[in-house]
Design a protein around this motif. Sequence first.
Motif, short mmCIF file in Angstrom:
data_model
loop_
_atom_site.label_atom_id
_atom_site.label_comp_id
_atom_site.label_asym_id
_atom_site.label_seq_id
_atom_site.Cartn_x
_atom_site.Cartn_y
_atom_site.Cartn_z
N HIS A 214 7.62 -2.09 11.30
CA HIS A 214 8.19 -2.32 9.97
C HIS A 214 9.44 -3.19 10.07
O HIS A 214 10.20 -3.09 11.02
CB HIS A 214 8.60 -0.99 9.33
N HIS B 198 2.57 4.81 1.39
CA HIS B 198 2.88 5.31 2.74
C HIS B 198 2.87 6.83 2.77
O HIS B 198 3.65 7.47 3.48
CB HIS B 198 4.20 4.74 3.25
N HIS C 208 0.87 -1.19 0.00
CA HIS C 208 0.00 0.00 0.00
C HIS C 208 0.90 1.23 0.00
O HIS C 208 2.10 1.12 0.24
CB HIS C 208 -0.94 -0.03 1.22
N HIS D 231 4.03 2.17 14.03
CA HIS D 231 2.90 3.11 14.05
C HIS D 231 1.57 2.39 14.17
O HIS D 231 1.49 1.17 14.00
CB HIS D 231 2.91 3.97 12.77
N HIS E 5 -1.95 1.46 12.65
CA HIS E 5 -2.38 1.27 11.27
C HIS E 5 -3.78 1.82 10.99
O HIS E 5 -4.32 1.61 9.90
CB HIS E 5 -2.26 -0.19 10.84
CU1 C2O Z 1 1.03 -1.23 6.40
CU2 C2O Z 1 3.63 1.55 7.88
O1 C2O Z 1 2.30 0.15 7.09
#
Ligand code: C2O
Length: 544
Positions: free
Chosen positions: A480, A180, A178, A526, A528
């Motif tokens: 991440h 960012h 996706h 973070h 989501h």
């Molecule tokens: Cu699915 Cu920082 O993301």
Amino acid sequence: MPGKVNVRALSKAKAKRGRRLGAAMRKSRWPVALVLLVVPLAGCTAPSDPAQGPITTVDRATDGLAPARTTEEVRLANASTFDLTAGLVSFDPGTGARIRMFAYNGQVPGPTLRVQQGSAVSVRFTNALPYDTTMHWHGLRLDVAMDGVPGMTQAVVAPGATFRYELKFPDEGVYWYHPHVREDLQQELGLAGLIVVDGPRSPAEVWPREQTLVLDDLLLEAGDVAPFQEEEANRALMGRFGNTLLVNGAKDPVFAAAPGERLRLLVLDASNARTYQFAFPGAARVDWIGVDGGFFETPRNRSAFTLFQISPGERLTIDVVMPEAGNVTLQLKTPERTAGLARWAVQGAAVTTSTPPMGPHARAAADLLRVSEAARKPPEVTWDLDVDLAAAPGAGSPHAGMQMGRTPARAPQPVEWEEVDGAANAQSTPADVRWILRDNATGAENAALNHTFALGSLVNIRIRNLADSEHPMQHPIHLHGQRFVVASRDGIPNPDRAWKDTVLVPGGKEVMLTVEMANPGTWMVHCHISEHLEAGMAGSFTVA
Ligand code: C2O
Ligand code: CU
């Protein structure tokens, strides 16, 4: 700047803090997050006017846009190059109307990428959107320079520009991609796709037919998506809860399956904010196989009425065995409502029901052995989830509590299944609401939060969602570049261990994660919920 921009009257307060498209979209998120730290102070002296709408609504024109196509699966060979373009399409959200949406390679959701574990693929990405964007490969343990976080790992990909992403796939399982940049807008408008990484498959095992299910909800108002703001996210308090539930981009889809067939469902929650709870009434058998990238040590047999939960960014792998006849429903079931999301019509000749292939489970069991011991160590850090509503719409008024969804009659819920008090939520922006990820030991918050972990270590991270915050609400927290196992929830050991990258922390609850710090670099952590990320709820950690 896209055409047909509708500029509404700018109040002094909004104008002062308003970041125009050029500034907000072209600047990286990271400096924006830093700016957010000081914004609530300005908000205190200049409360927002509830009567005023968005500063600039986004372009919604559909003229000349090709209709979105349904998702295709593409198998990418090792060392191959794949062209991926983000662009504009027209899309029918199940109402018969055509609305302006974003798509990867013209598809909503984007193409499902299927690769063999251990392979490497080059993605030649082109941005054909009128906005800056980047690609994030959620859950993949790739090189940090390919992680797609603007201002941290790369510069944004400007309209018309390209970027070559070098991907690698060290782990079998289900991942996704996706943007960012402004996920509240870009992901909502259709930018999301699945990645399936196949592990070794023994010829002796019968692999069930797999089907991907991308859950998403669109918020439609007067036939189009509810307005977005060019300058910053709206609905920052609870996030954008949709009123139109889509599965693979369609409303109430009907799929075909054979009597007795074992179907393996790879489910993704690509919603901005919604956590789903669902069951499979009508199923002859349900086996829960894994979560996110990971498989359980053994399949977990469940009933057709077992409620599965999935929050934004998470994935579930579930085998559903079809009955001799009739239907199986993917049924949404929360305290607020029961609704069918999709259905399998059982038809044709009966097939022999296969058993789940055990190879992935055996590999997971061997891989998870070392985690048990590490899970007994004390946490290396504690991160607290909190919120500052000082400048929120209605703050300071006698009805502030109600506007924040905390009436005396309604205690804080572990999970908010639906939007509470939509009016206050609709008006809230990152200037009014600051969601907080705080290091409990240092007090460092959001963009200032960073902790360095030793490369190669297994460490425990405790995440507490503060019950006494001004608005306790669930937060799906994503790390991440690494993987983790949920060791415990509220001190109770988690019986369903598997490698994950996103964990739902319900309001007032805490989780303990055992994280494998195996991928060097500085990475983002973070919430989501897209609007919470926009409202500051993001920090970083370094593995070195
Ligand atoms: Cu699915 Cu920082 O993301
Ligand atoms: Cu959140």
